[in-house]
Design an enzyme around this catalytic site. Sequence first.
Site, PDB file in Angstrom:
ATOM      1  N   CYS A 117       0.808  -1.226   0.000  1.00 33.44           N
ATOM      2  CA  CYS A 117       0.000   0.000   0.000  1.00 33.44           C
ATOM      3  C   CYS A 117       0.842   1.279   0.000  1.00 33.44           C
ATOM      4  O   CYS A 117       0.501   2.252  -0.667  1.00 33.44           O
ATOM      5  CB  CYS A 117      -0.985  -0.003   1.163  1.00 33.44           C
ATOM      6  SG  CYS A 117      -0.254  -0.296   2.786  1.00 33.44           S
ATOM      7  N   ASP A 386      -7.500   5.579  -1.641  1.00 31.02           N
ATOM      8  CA  ASP A 386      -7.183   4.347  -0.928  1.00 31.02           C
ATOM      9  C   ASP A 386      -6.638   3.276  -1.881  1.00 31.02           C
ATOM     10  O   ASP A 386      -7.306   2.906  -2.838  1.00 31.02           O
ATOM     11  CB  ASP A 386      -8.462   3.834  -0.262  1.00 31.02           C
ATOM     12  CG  ASP A 386      -8.176   2.791   0.802  1.00 31.02           C
ATOM     13  OD1 ASP A 386      -7.032   2.304   0.868  1.00 31.02           O
ATOM     14  OD2 ASP A 386      -9.099   2.476   1.584  1.00 31.02           O
ATOM     15  N   HIS A 388      -6.105   0.197  -1.000  1.00 30.83           N
ATOM     16  CA  HIS A 388      -6.497  -1.124  -0.501  1.00 30.83           C
ATOM     17  C   HIS A 388      -7.697  -1.689  -1.252  1.00 30.83           C
ATOM     18  O   HIS A 388      -8.763  -1.942  -0.679  1.00 30.83           O
ATOM     19  CB  HIS A 388      -6.813  -1.043   0.997  1.00 30.83           C
ATOM     20  CG  HIS A 388      -5.657  -0.633   1.835  1.00 30.83           C
ATOM     21  ND1 HIS A 388      -5.375   0.691   2.123  1.00 30.83           N
ATOM     22  CD2 HIS A 388      -4.684  -1.361   2.425  1.00 30.83           C
ATOM     23  CE1 HIS A 388      -4.286   0.759   2.874  1.00 30.83           C
ATOM     24  NE2 HIS A 388      -3.847  -0.480   3.074  1.00 30.83           N
TER      25      HIS A 388
END
Length: 499
Positions: A117, A386, A388
């Site tokens: 990430c 994000d 993820h």
Amino acid sequence: MFLSSEMENKGDEDVEKLKTKFRSAWHNVKYSWALKSKTSFSRNSPVFLLGKCYHFKAEEDEDTLAEAGREAWNEVPHRGNAESFRRDFASRVWLTYREEFPPLPGSTLTSDCGWGCMLRTGQMMLAQALILHFLGRDWTWSEALNLESLDTGTRTARAAQRLVATLESSLPGYQDPKRPRSLPGPRLQAQGGSQSQGAAEEADGHLRELYHRTLVSWFGDSPGAQLGLHSLVRLGLELGKQAGDWYGPAVVAHILKRAVEQATEPGLASITAYVSHDCTVYNADVIDIHRSKSFAQSSGNPSPLDSQGPTSIPLDTQGPASIPLDSRAVIILVPVRLGEDKTNPEYFNFVKSVLSLEFCIGVLGGKHEQARYLVGFQDDSLIYMDPHYCQSFVDVSKSTFPLQSYHCPSPKKMSFANMDPSCTIGFYSRTVQDYDRISQELSKLLRPSAQDKYPPFTLLAGHGRDYDLSSSLTPEKREWPFIRDPCRATTSMGDFVLL
């Protein structure tokens, strides 16, 4: 005996491959969760996104303030600059977890789910710098408002499909059908009254789309992509990081710097990177880098990009045209620590001020062990992108590879109170003249006040070598973030933290 040993080794390899597939299947489910489909935004407060300010309240809403309150993002009507904000946010390049790409250097991993990430957030910051460099801050993608919403049902269904497919492929004798996943490329729309004006705008749109597509291809998940995950992992190996490790924001800053410096694409010859030393930016060092020439510039390498990407960028057109031939733009990366275990509330306003600057390219940070690309704020909430979310591999070597999965239609928010104190702040400086203005603005912002006695970082005149801060360190250790001379000071727990 030899045959038995060979079969044994092959069996071990098969077991390892099966473990990798099951691990990937688990990550696909875990990281294909649905983001909150409804992110609340206030119609009464301004929204800042990478130096731009948006207001969702229109003039006709003055009489209905009592009913305004907070509205879900998907329910915000097209009033005020809500549509402009939507278009701006969705035009930023979104890099997320991917699966089914070629094995990463030094490993058999074919996915970065669960550990990559921070590298992805670093790629997003670098992509924003390149957008400023080639397209400018006002550029938006023509298809930004046509992106498919990432709703709960769609994500859950896709996660289940990937899990079933992965488990099926682990069975003996299973043949992978290799489903084609390509989508049609973005449609370029020409606008304008007369045919000549329309043709000119269409040509300009095609040129900008050329920049956009080539820029995204540099971040592809293949060994040949200049700024792709494979290149970043390879550079991480030189710093002691393996594929599968967690990377901190300071380490990623140095990896990004090396990736830009070592890129062989002629299109990247007009830009380089600088990482601060011990939370200090040395003005003379940045100016020297601005005035330095890359190998491509000094050797007279032709400017058009003739690489492995799907298109080429002519550097003598819009974008770096305003950069002198004997100069380079600089991406300035500043790893900082904004508290001990959590971010000190006294730094909240500083982060807001930074994200309000037009030359800021965002912040690598997020929550503890959950890296996020911080791009803006509203009131006491940060707006972020994000990484993820696990998506399938895209072959960017194809001239019409789909761009949709590289743009996020839905912003997310988190409280400033949840921000991890370890982060890296990024800035883009086009020329020496730009840096003079940037250093003046940052100096004002970093000026100590009665409440804020310790600025997150400092700017100093001269070169870093003039201060002899690391004379006893080897060149390798000088590159490592937050390394201090043990004779000068002890290293605190806040000097280096993995997110």
